[in-house]
Design a protein around this motif. Structure first.
Motif, PDB file in Angstrom:
ATOM      1  N   GLU A   1      -6.534  25.471  55.532  1.00 48.50           N
ATOM      2  CA  GLU A   1      -5.511  24.840  56.013  1.00 48.50           C
ATOM      3  C   GLU A   1      -4.628  25.957  56.892  1.00 48.50           C
ATOM      4  O   GLU A   1      -4.171  26.991  56.416  1.00 48.50           O
ATOM      5  N   SER A   2      -4.451  26.135  58.198  1.00 45.49           N
ATOM      6  CA  SER A   2      -3.810  26.670  58.969  1.00 45.49           C
ATOM      7  C   SER A   2      -4.017  28.327  58.985  1.00 45.49           C
ATOM      8  O   SER A   2      -3.368  28.765  59.419  1.00 45.49           O
TER       9      SER A   2
ATOM     10  N   SER B   1      -5.100  18.875  61.298  1.00 49.75           N
ATOM     11  CA  SER B   1      -6.039  18.617  60.354  1.00 49.75           C
ATOM     12  C   SER B   1      -7.062  17.810  60.383  1.00 49.75           C
ATOM     13  O   SER B   1      -8.110  17.615  60.150  1.00 49.75           O
TER      14      SER B   1
ATOM     15  N   HIS C   1       0.169  24.177  54.281  1.00 50.13           N
ATOM     16  CA  HIS C   1       0.728  23.212  54.978  1.00 50.13           C
ATOM     17  C   HIS C   1       2.059  22.985  54.810  1.00 50.13           C
ATOM     18  O   HIS C   1       2.455  23.055  53.724  1.00 50.13           O
TER      19      HIS C   1
END
Length: 626
Positions: free
Chosen positions: A271-272, A306, A424
């Motif tokens: 994530e990210s 996402s 997140h």
């Protein structure tokens, strides 16, 4: 006629007031997201007024009728009070969407569309994360409340002189004429002027430099223009079928000379973990793993959220429309991606996501994609309150350890994918680790460091398992973070992510590749590496291919990278050409000086778009056996 003219002036004042509100929203949007834009000029604001008038015309066409329809009923106090409340409420509702995008734009890189705000699966996120958003961004709802109060106070009341006039036939005709004229003006506003076609979202590029379209647009306009539309996908028919397939054909037919290599495959979607967050001291484990892997230095995500990453990575289907594929009308299209490919090869297949079940519609897509097992928060077996972040799901450390245990229990060979969650928003840290990782320069860095440490613990445990040395690990970020600066703010940098292939048993799968590599290249590359024979529709290419392209889409611009060049295409024409490796800030537009390069690239991107749109519309993302 005095009362009628009073209502005409009242309507004009109210629409002018709403127009001023839109200008305030644009100024505040730019101020709030200043780091995301470069080379902003007055033309963007001038063009923006046209889009504002279009949205206002659409929203208020009914109020033109309600204010000016002939008859004495409209002069009654109760009618006027109700009309004022309705005008205020409807316009305030649409203005609120601008306030949402003040912050949401940082994550999506585009103004919200109707499909994005009504995306299936996202209602769970909204309910679960709303309290955190309100706490973190408390100033936005407070600012909106203040804005609402000022708007109500600024709205004029009707100035009615009693007794109301008795209409003569002449006066009635005059009122009807004024109503018709007002409606014509409203329709001209709605269309965006006297052009041959009504104003479209894509037209914003005509008033802004590349990457600044969001300043020209307003969120009510983008919501209205995408409302009721079937994802905005059309078949452009640039080429006949035979010519189309010669330029770009997504059908890949592999026929290796040796039997398939039966390795386990684990894909970790981080994530990210955008490129802007690595090699800076926050990701020591990932940085070290890169040195032992085949690392694609020029790696790119195929989406900005996402929900785009899963079909891109697992099914080789990019995000080339304003709504995510998973939540679109095409979400149930048949796909033939890695889960079905590996199941056909005798693998057990599973997908892990530590958030609550239903999050981002991943569980539904996993059924469509063909996974045998889905593991979300509900399947996490340990009742340990410290493992739950209280908002989103199970912290990465605990869920990765659970993931490792499950992999050990699976029938071999296995194919499994895990999507991390802790980096997140709202970036919650476990209590026991608060203050243990560098805070960094943005609020994501501490959680990036935590997830990196969780990965280290996962690999330390996995290394002790008998399946470890017979496993191919693929790591990719889902997208960049919302905090990139400088070269990570343009339409190339917004998609830069790390992608790496790690095989503990193969020391030759190592090094830094300069090739342009994207998430949709992962599927064909795995087939290539494991020598799997199959026929697939893939919009990417294997890592061994001589092709060197990347395609992304954002803010109604198709971004096509080939070798060192980047072409921006608005669906009809090219609007920019840059050597992104020599010019990472995209300052020197080569469209006029490199016409041959631009022409060749435009031919390809047209074929790519047509192939993608046709196959999505006609549900042709698989190759039917004859």
């Amino acid at each position: 006629m005095f009362n009628f003219y009073s209502l005409l002036k009242l309507l004009a004042k109210r629409i002018a007031l709403i127009f001023i509100c839109y200008q305030f929203c644009r100024i505040f949007f730019l101020w709030y997201n200043w780091k995301n834009f470069t080379n902003v000029d007055f033309k963007a604001f001038a063009g923006g007024m046209l889009f504002d008038l279009s949205a206002i015309g659409f929203i208020n066409i009914i109020f033109i009728i309600l204010h000016l329809f002939p008859g004495g009923f409209k002069y009654k106090p109760k009618y006027q009070k109700g009309l004022k409340i309705a005008f205020y409420g409807v316009n305030l509702f649409f203005l609120a969407s601008n306030f949402v995008d003040f912050e949401y734009y940082k994550f999506t890189g585009r103004r919200s569309s109707f499909g994005l705000i009504t995306a299936r699966g996202m209602e769970h996120e909204i309910l679960g994360l709303l309290p955190s958003f309100l706490r973190e961004f408390w100033y936005l709802p407070i600012g909106f409340i203040a804005f609402s109060m000022i708007l109500w106070g600024a709205m004029s009341n009707a100035l009615i002189v009693f007794p109301t006039e008795k209409l003569t036939k002449k006066e009635k005709t005059k009122q009807i004429g004024i109503l018709v004229l007002a409606l014509v003006c409203g329709l001209i506003m709605l269309r965006g002027g006297f052009g041959k076609k009504p104003l479209r979202i894509v037209d914003a590029i005509n008033y802004a430099t590349l990457g600044n379209s969001a300043i020209v647009l307003n969120t009510p306009f983008t919501i209205i223009r995408t409302m009721g539309k079937h994802e905005g996908i059309v078949d452009p028919k640039f080429y006949p079928k035979e010519a189309l397939d010669k330029i770009f054909n997504p059908e890949i037919r592999t026929n290796p000379a040796i039997p398939p290599i039966k390795k386990n495959v684990v894909i970790l979607i981080l994530e990210s973990f955008g490129y802007e967050n690595i090699h800076l001291g926050y990701t020591p484990f990932l940085d070290s793993l890169i040195t032992r892997s085949l690392y694609f230095k020029n790696g790119f995500a195929n989406g900005k959220v996402s929900i785009d990453a899963v079909p891109s990575t697992l099914s080789s289907v990019p995000s080339l429309m304003n709504n995510p594929l998973i939540s679109s009308g095409y979400s149930l299209n048949e796909v033939y991606g890695l889960p079905k490919i590996f199941k056909k090869q005798g693998y057990s297949t599973s997908f892990f996501h530590g958030a609550f079940n239903g999050s981002q519609n991943f569980d539904q897509y996993c059924k469509v994609a063909g996974f045998e097992q889905y593991y979300g928060k509900s399947e996490y077996p340990y009742h340990n309150p410290e493992a739950f972040d209280g908002r989103w799901g199970v912290f990465d450390e605990e869920f990765l350890q659970f993931f490792c245990d499950k992999l050990t229990s699976f029938k071999k060979p296995f194919f499994s994918t895990l999507f991390t969650i802790s980096s997140h928003t709202p970036f919650i840290m476990p209590e026991k680790y608060k203050g243990k990782f560098p805070k960094g320069t943005t609020k994501i860095h501490e959680t990036i460091g935590y997830t990196d440490a969780s990965l280290r613990k996962f690999f330390a445990k996995a290394k002790k398992q008998d399946w470890y040395n017979n496993t191919l690990f693929v790591l990719t970020a889902d997208h960049t973070s919302p905090f990139g600066e400088g070269k990570y703010q343009n339409n190339v940098g917004k998609f830069r992510i790390p992608i790496l292939f790690f095989d503990p048993s193969n020391p030759d799968l190592k090094g830094v590749s300069e090739k342009n590599f994207q998430q949709i290249d992962i599927l064909p590359s795995i087939l290539d590496y494991l020598k799997i024979k199959d026929n697939v529709v893939s919009f990417g290419k294997p890592y061994s291919s001589d092709k060197n392209f990347v395609v992304t889409y954002i803010d109604n611009i198709y971004n096509y990278i080939n070798d060192d060049y980047y072409l921006a295409f608005d669906g009809n024409k090219s609007v920019g050409l840059y050597n992104f490796k020599k010019d990472p800030f995209l300052k020197n537009n080569l469209l006029d000086s490199e016409k041959a390069v631009a022409a060749n690239m435009e031919a390809f991107i047209k074929a790519y778009i047509q192939s993608f749109n046709e196959r999505l519309i006609n549900n042709q993302l698989t190759i039917k056996s004859k």
